[in-house]
Design a protein around this motif. Sequence first.
Motif, PDB file in Angstrom:
ATOM      1  N   PRO A  66       8.108 -16.255 -21.387  1.00 18.50           N
ATOM      2  CA  PRO A  66       9.169 -15.519 -22.067  1.00 18.50           C
ATOM      3  C   PRO A  66       8.693 -14.437 -23.034  1.00 18.50           C
ATOM      4  CG  PRO A  66       8.915 -17.666 -23.061  1.00 18.50           C
ATOM      5  CD  PRO A  66       7.970 -17.613 -21.897  1.00 18.50           C
ATOM      6  N   ALA A  67       7.405 -14.488 -23.439  1.00 17.62           N
ATOM      7  CA  ALA A  67       6.918 -13.488 -24.397  1.00 17.62           C
ATOM      8  C   ALA A  67       5.399 -13.379 -24.350  1.00 17.62           C
ATOM      9  CB  ALA A  67       7.358 -13.859 -25.813  1.00 17.62           C
ATOM     10  N   VAL A  68       4.911 -12.176 -24.624  1.00 21.41           N
ATOM     11  CA  VAL A  68       3.468 -11.940 -24.671  1.00 21.41           C
ATOM     12  C   VAL A  68       3.114 -11.029 -25.846  1.00 21.41           C
ATOM     13  CG1 VAL A  68       3.078 -12.212 -22.188  1.00 21.41           C
ATOM     14  CG2 VAL A  68       3.571  -9.952 -23.108  1.00 21.41           C
ATOM     15  N   VAL A  69       1.928 -11.271 -26.400  1.00 16.48           N
ATOM     16  CA  VAL A  69       1.310 -10.352 -27.350  1.00 16.48           C
ATOM     17  C   VAL A  69       0.205  -9.647 -26.587  1.00 16.48           C
ATOM     18  CG1 VAL A  69      -0.140 -10.162 -29.419  1.00 16.48           C
ATOM     19  CG2 VAL A  69       1.804 -11.721 -29.402  1.00 16.48           C
ATOM     20  N   ASN A  70       0.189  -8.343 -26.629  1.00 16.40           N
ATOM     21  CA  ASN A  70      -0.852  -7.542 -25.992  1.00 16.40           C
ATOM     22  C   ASN A  70      -1.104  -6.374 -26.944  1.00 16.40           C
ATOM     23  OD1 ASN A  70      -2.674  -6.504 -24.137  1.00 16.40           O
ATOM     24  ND2 ASN A  70      -1.094  -5.411 -23.001  1.00 16.40           N
ATOM     25  N   PHE A  71      -2.043  -6.558 -27.862  1.00 16.96           N
ATOM     26  CA  PHE A  71      -2.070  -5.680 -29.037  1.00 16.96           C
ATOM     27  C   PHE A  71      -3.478  -5.536 -29.583  1.00 16.96           C
ATOM     28  CE2 PHE A  71      -1.376  -5.453 -33.769  1.00 16.96           C
ATOM     29  CZ  PHE A  71      -0.785  -4.200 -33.799  1.00 16.96           C
ATOM     30  N   ARG A  72      -3.743  -4.395 -30.135  1.00 20.71           N
ATOM     31  CA  ARG A  72      -4.976  -4.154 -30.868  1.00 20.71           C
ATOM     32  C   ARG A  72      -4.738  -3.028 -31.856  1.00 20.71           C
ATOM     33  NH1 ARG A  72     -10.025  -5.346 -29.961  1.00 20.71           N
ATOM     34  NH2 ARG A  72     -11.532  -4.335 -31.276  1.00 20.71           N
ATOM     35  N   ARG A  73      -5.064  -3.286 -33.095  1.00 15.25           N
ATOM     36  CA  ARG A  73      -5.053  -2.233 -34.104  1.00 15.25           C
ATOM     37  C   ARG A  73      -6.506  -2.011 -34.477  1.00 15.25           C
ATOM     38  NH1 ARG A  73      -1.142  -3.278 -38.598  1.00 15.25           N
ATOM     39  NH2 ARG A  73       0.313  -2.454 -37.105  1.00 15.25           N
ATOM     40  N   GLN A  74      -7.006  -0.837 -34.198  1.00 19.75           N
ATOM     41  CA  GLN A  74      -8.421  -0.529 -34.428  1.00 19.75           C
ATOM     42  C   GLN A  74      -8.806  -0.839 -35.871  1.00 19.75           C
ATOM     43  OE1 GLN A  74      -9.801   0.254 -31.623  1.00 19.75           O
ATOM     44  NE2 GLN A  74     -11.863   0.372 -32.360  1.00 19.75           N
ATOM     45  N   HIS A  75      -9.875  -1.573 -36.035  1.00 20.94           N
ATOM     46  CA  HIS A  75     -10.446  -1.938 -37.341  1.00 20.94           C
ATOM     47  C   HIS A  75      -9.544  -2.844 -38.171  1.00 20.94           C
ATOM     48  CE1 HIS A  75     -13.586   0.840 -36.343  1.00 20.94           C
ATOM     49  NE2 HIS A  75     -12.727   1.829 -36.264  1.00 20.94           N
TER      50      HIS A  75
ATOM     51  N   HIS B   7      -8.390  -6.442 -36.917  1.00 23.80           N
ATOM     52  CA  HIS B   7      -8.163  -7.516 -35.957  1.00 23.80           C
ATOM     53  C   HIS B   7      -7.213  -8.576 -36.501  1.00 23.80           C
ATOM     54  CE1 HIS B   7     -11.512  -8.862 -38.450  1.00 23.80           C
ATOM     55  NE2 HIS B   7     -11.204 -10.099 -38.121  1.00 23.80           N
ATOM     56  N   LYS B   8      -7.112  -8.698 -37.819  1.00 22.59           N
ATOM     57  CA  LYS B   8      -6.214  -9.696 -38.393  1.00 22.59           C
ATOM     58  C   LYS B   8      -4.747  -9.350 -38.150  1.00 22.59           C
ATOM     59  CE  LYS B   8      -9.450 -11.378 -41.820  1.00 22.59           C
ATOM     60  NZ  LYS B   8      -9.760 -11.505 -43.246  1.00 22.59           N
ATOM     61  N   ALA B   9      -4.439  -8.099 -37.930  1.00 20.86           N
ATOM     62  CA  ALA B   9      -3.064  -7.716 -37.596  1.00 20.86           C
ATOM     63  C   ALA B   9      -2.672  -8.315 -36.250  1.00 20.86           C
ATOM     64  CB  ALA B   9      -2.927  -6.193 -37.559  1.00 20.86           C
ATOM     65  N   ALA B  10      -3.591  -8.320 -35.296  1.00 23.18           N
ATOM     66  CA  ALA B  10      -3.326  -8.941 -33.991  1.00 23.18           C
ATOM     67  C   ALA B  10      -3.236 -10.450 -34.139  1.00 23.18           C
ATOM     68  CB  ALA B  10      -4.413  -8.560 -32.998  1.00 23.18           C
ATOM     69  N   PHE B  11      -4.117 -11.034 -34.949  1.00 24.39           N
ATOM     70  CA  PHE B  11      -4.075 -12.474 -35.185  1.00 24.39           C
ATOM     71  C   PHE B  11      -2.711 -12.882 -35.741  1.00 24.39           C
ATOM     72  CE2 PHE B  11      -8.940 -12.968 -36.090  1.00 24.39           C
ATOM     73  CZ  PHE B  11      -9.222 -12.565 -34.795  1.00 24.39           C
ATOM     74  N   LEU B  12      -2.226 -12.116 -36.696  1.00 23.90           N
ATOM     75  CA  LEU B  12      -0.944 -12.424 -37.326  1.00 23.90           C
ATOM     76  C   LEU B  12       0.197 -12.381 -36.320  1.00 23.90           C
ATOM     77  CD1 LEU B  12       0.772 -13.019 -39.827  1.00 23.90           C
ATOM     78  CD2 LEU B  12       0.847 -10.545 -40.249  1.00 23.90           C
ATOM     79  N   GLN B  13       0.202 -11.388 -35.426  1.00 23.90           N
ATOM     80  CA  GLN B  13       1.271 -11.279 -34.428  1.00 23.90           C
ATOM     81  C   GLN B  13       1.315 -12.523 -33.546  1.00 23.90           C
ATOM     82  OE1 GLN B  13       3.614  -8.754 -34.431  1.00 23.90           O
ATOM     83  NE2 GLN B  13       2.519  -8.388 -36.336  1.00 23.90           N
ATOM     84  N   SER B  14       0.149 -13.045 -33.184  1.00 26.06           N
ATOM     85  CA  SER B  14       0.084 -14.232 -32.348  1.00 26.06           C
ATOM     86  C   SER B  14       0.577 -15.474 -33.093  1.00 26.06           C
ATOM     87  CB  SER B  14      -1.348 -14.448 -31.863  1.00 26.06           C
ATOM     88  OG  SER B  14      -1.421 -15.564 -31.024  1.00 26.06           O
ATOM     89  N   VAL B  15       0.159 -15.633 -34.335  1.00 22.29           N
ATOM     90  CA  VAL B  15       0.614 -16.772 -35.133  1.00 22.29           C
ATOM     91  C   VAL B  15       2.129 -16.719 -35.302  1.00 22.29           C
ATOM     92  CG1 VAL B  15       0.551 -17.836 -37.430  1.00 22.29           C
ATOM     93  CG2 VAL B  15      -1.576 -17.101 -36.347  1.00 22.29           C
ATOM     94  N   LEU B  16       2.661 -15.552 -35.597  1.00 20.70           N
ATOM     95  CA  LEU B  16       4.113 -15.406 -35.780  1.00 20.70           C
ATOM     96  C   LEU B  16       4.868 -15.720 -34.493  1.00 20.70           C
ATOM     97  CD1 LEU B  16       4.232 -12.205 -38.003  1.00 20.70           C
ATOM     98  CD2 LEU B  16       4.728 -14.559 -38.702  1.00 20.70           C
ATOM     99  N   LEU B  17       4.328 -15.313 -33.356  1.00 17.09           N
ATOM    100  CA  LEU B  17       4.994 -15.605 -32.086  1.00 17.09           C
ATOM    101  C   LEU B  17       5.018 -17.110 -31.836  1.00 17.09           C
ATOM    102  CD1 LEU B  17       6.355 -14.296 -29.615  1.00 17.09           C
ATOM    103  CD2 LEU B  17       4.129 -14.424 -28.484  1.00 17.09           C
ATOM    104  N   GLY B  18       3.917 -17.798 -32.117  1.00 20.96           N
ATOM    105  CA  GLY B  18       3.877 -19.246 -31.970  1.00 20.96           C
ATOM    106  C   GLY B  18       4.857 -19.947 -32.885  1.00 20.96           C
ATOM    107  N   LEU B  19       5.028 -19.436 -34.086  1.00 25.77           N
ATOM    108  CA  LEU B  19       6.012 -19.998 -35.013  1.00 25.77           C
ATOM    109  C   LEU B  19       7.431 -19.753 -34.508  1.00 25.77           C
ATOM    110  CD1 LEU B  19       4.443 -18.966 -38.422  1.00 25.77           C
ATOM    111  CD2 LEU B  19       4.761 -21.295 -37.582  1.00 25.77           C
ATOM    112  N   TYR B  20       7.678 -18.569 -33.999  1.00 20.92           N
ATOM    113  CA  TYR B  20       9.015 -18.194 -33.535  1.00 20.92           C
ATOM    114  C   TYR B  20       9.473 -19.072 -32.367  1.00 20.92           C
ATOM    115  CZ  TYR B  20      12.911 -15.121 -32.312  1.00 20.92           C
ATOM    116  OH  TYR B  20      14.156 -14.617 -32.051  1.00 20.92           O
ATOM    117  N   TYR B  21       8.530 -19.439 -31.488  1.00 20.48           N
ATOM    118  CA  TYR B  21       8.880 -20.227 -30.304  1.00 20.48           C
ATOM    119  C   TYR B  21       8.806 -21.735 -30.536  1.00 20.48           C
ATOM    120  CZ  TYR B  21       9.864 -16.518 -27.093  1.00 20.48           C
ATOM    121  OH  TYR B  21      10.474 -15.465 -26.456  1.00 20.48           O
ATOM    122  N   ASN B  22       8.451 -22.171 -31.724  1.00 22.29           N
ATOM    123  CA  ASN B  22       8.510 -23.599 -32.020  1.00 22.29           C
ATOM    124  C   ASN B  22       9.954 -23.921 -32.393  1.00 22.29           C
ATOM    125  OD1 ASN B  22       8.347 -26.216 -32.862  1.00 22.29           O
ATOM    126  ND2 ASN B  22       6.563 -25.921 -34.135  1.00 22.29           N
TER     127      ASN B  22
END
Length: 151
Positions: free
Chosen positions: A66-75, A77-92
């Motif tokens: 139902p959802a994917v993160v496919n992301f990179r913000r140059q320099h 990497h924690k911005a991408a990490f945060l998006q993944s954590v938030l998605l996992g929280l949203y789908y719990n």
Amino acid sequence: PYRLIGAKFIVVDDTDDFKKVSTCMFTKPEQGWENRYYQGTDPIATETGHSKFASAIWDEYAHTIPAVVNFRRQHDHKAAFLQSVLLGLYYNTAPGINLGVKELVEANIGTNYIDYKELKGFFSSLVFNTQLPSKLVGGAREIGIDNKGNR
């Protein structure tokens, strides 16, 4: 205590800059389910390089993604990490404490992401290598799946 409140997903169209899009959601989560949604993550190892951080939610009931993160913000990497954590929280969608859906991480390059989740208090959402089917167990990492060797 970690339930997301006021999450706002912004719809994009063909006129938007897709480089700014971190997450694509195809269907929203249905509330009240336990163990319906799971997350699989192929993180980036460092902030340098060109690959993107990828993470997908699996819907065990509908047998779809139902959802994917496919992301990179140059320099940053924690911005991408945060998006993944938030998605996992949203789908719990289970009632009660929300530490995110169970998440299987590629262990070979996931050390930085695993450390990030632990520092943010979400270590218990990660899948241990020993929790996997026996043919997938192995490698030097305690958390996640080791993609080297015959696995």
